[in-house]
Design an enzyme around this catalytic site. Structure first.
Site, PDB file in Angstrom:
ATOM      1  N   SER A   1       5.195   1.132   0.659  1.00 13.31           N
ATOM      2  CA  SER A   1       6.236   0.815  -0.320  1.00 13.31           C
ATOM      3  C   SER A   1       6.296   1.821  -1.465  1.00 13.31           C
ATOM      4  CB  SER A   1       6.034  -0.598  -0.867  1.00 13.31           C
ATOM      5  OG  SER A   1       4.749  -0.737  -1.407  1.00 13.31           O
TER       6      SER A   1
ATOM      7  N   THR B   1       0.801  -1.222   0.000  1.00 10.84           N
ATOM      8  CA  THR B   1       0.000   0.000   0.000  1.00 10.84           C
ATOM      9  C   THR B   1       0.828   1.264   0.000  1.00 10.84           C
ATOM     10  OG1 THR B   1      -2.271   0.468   0.609  1.00 10.84           O
ATOM     11  CG2 THR B   1      -0.678   0.875   2.299  1.00 10.84           C
TER      12      THR B   1
ATOM     13  N   GLY C   1      -4.973   7.303   7.646  1.00  9.51           N
ATOM     14  CA  GLY C   1      -4.682   6.285   6.656  1.00  9.51           C
ATOM     15  C   GLY C   1      -3.607   5.361   7.179  1.00  9.51           C
TER      16      GLY C   1
ATOM     17  N   LYS D   1      -8.364   2.191   2.795  1.00  8.87           N
ATOM     18  CA  LYS D   1      -7.390   2.312   3.873  1.00  8.87           C
ATOM     19  C   LYS D   1      -7.387   3.704   4.494  1.00  8.87           C
ATOM     20  CE  LYS D   1      -4.930  -0.972   1.180  1.00  8.87           C
ATOM     21  NZ  LYS D   1      -3.896  -1.138   0.186  1.00  8.87           N
TER      22      LYS D   1
END
Length: 175
Positions: A128, A5, A49, A37
């Protein structure tokens, strides 16, 4: 770094926006394309988030909401108290997630190592694809007239073009 994510928070032109992609992965397998999210908390005044393990993030959201209620929406105090608990509690310390939380005045990155980081320039990203989204957002803010929400969306699109753990099913919320 947590693989999976991307979440970005943009504070720009008097607004704050948080965006996240919808991909859920385990290892190299995509399990879901359209997960949300991003959460709107405390009477619509706080955005949050997460990046990391989903169950860990839900546990943190729940604790963070409790802190927000306890401190009557004081984001700074709630963030510091959550980070303190996260760092000191043996069970919480094992949670593998990062949170970005924001209200109209403040934005913070929270981690399990006790970090409560407020970005200097109003832009912070995790996950990431975070570095790609962060770089894109900083350039867009300097060289375009886009709004916070538009910058967040375009930065996430850039990240989804580069990071295999980030998809283009983007959700953006703005205060």
């Amino acid at each position: 770094m947590i693989l999976g994510t991307t979440i970005i928070c943009i504070r720009h032109k008097g607004k704050v926006a948080i965006a996240g992609d919808g991909q859920v992965t385990i290892g190299q397998t995509i399990l879901k394309q359209k997960a949300n999210k991003i959460r709107i908390l405390y009477k619509g005044n706080v955005l949050a988030g997460f990046s990391g393990a989903t169950s860990d993030a839900f546990a943190l959201f729940s604790r963070f909401e409790t802190k927000l209620e306890r401190y009557r929406g004081n984001l700074s105090r709630a963030a510091i108290e959550l980070a303190k608990d996260w760092r000191l509690d043996k069970a919480l310390r094992r949670l593998e997630a990062f949170l970005i939380v924001a209200d109209k005045n403040n934005s913070f990155l929270l981690s399990g190592t006790g970090d409560v980081v407020e970005p200097d320039d109003g832009v912070v990203a995790i996950g990431s694809g975070g570095p790609y989204a962060l770089a894109a957002a900083r350039i867009l803010i300097k060289h375009t007239g886009l709004s916070a929400k538009e910058v967040a969306l375009e930065a996430m699109k850039t990240s989804s073009d580069i990071c295999i753990y980030t998809n283009n099913q983007i959700i953006v919320e703005e205060l």
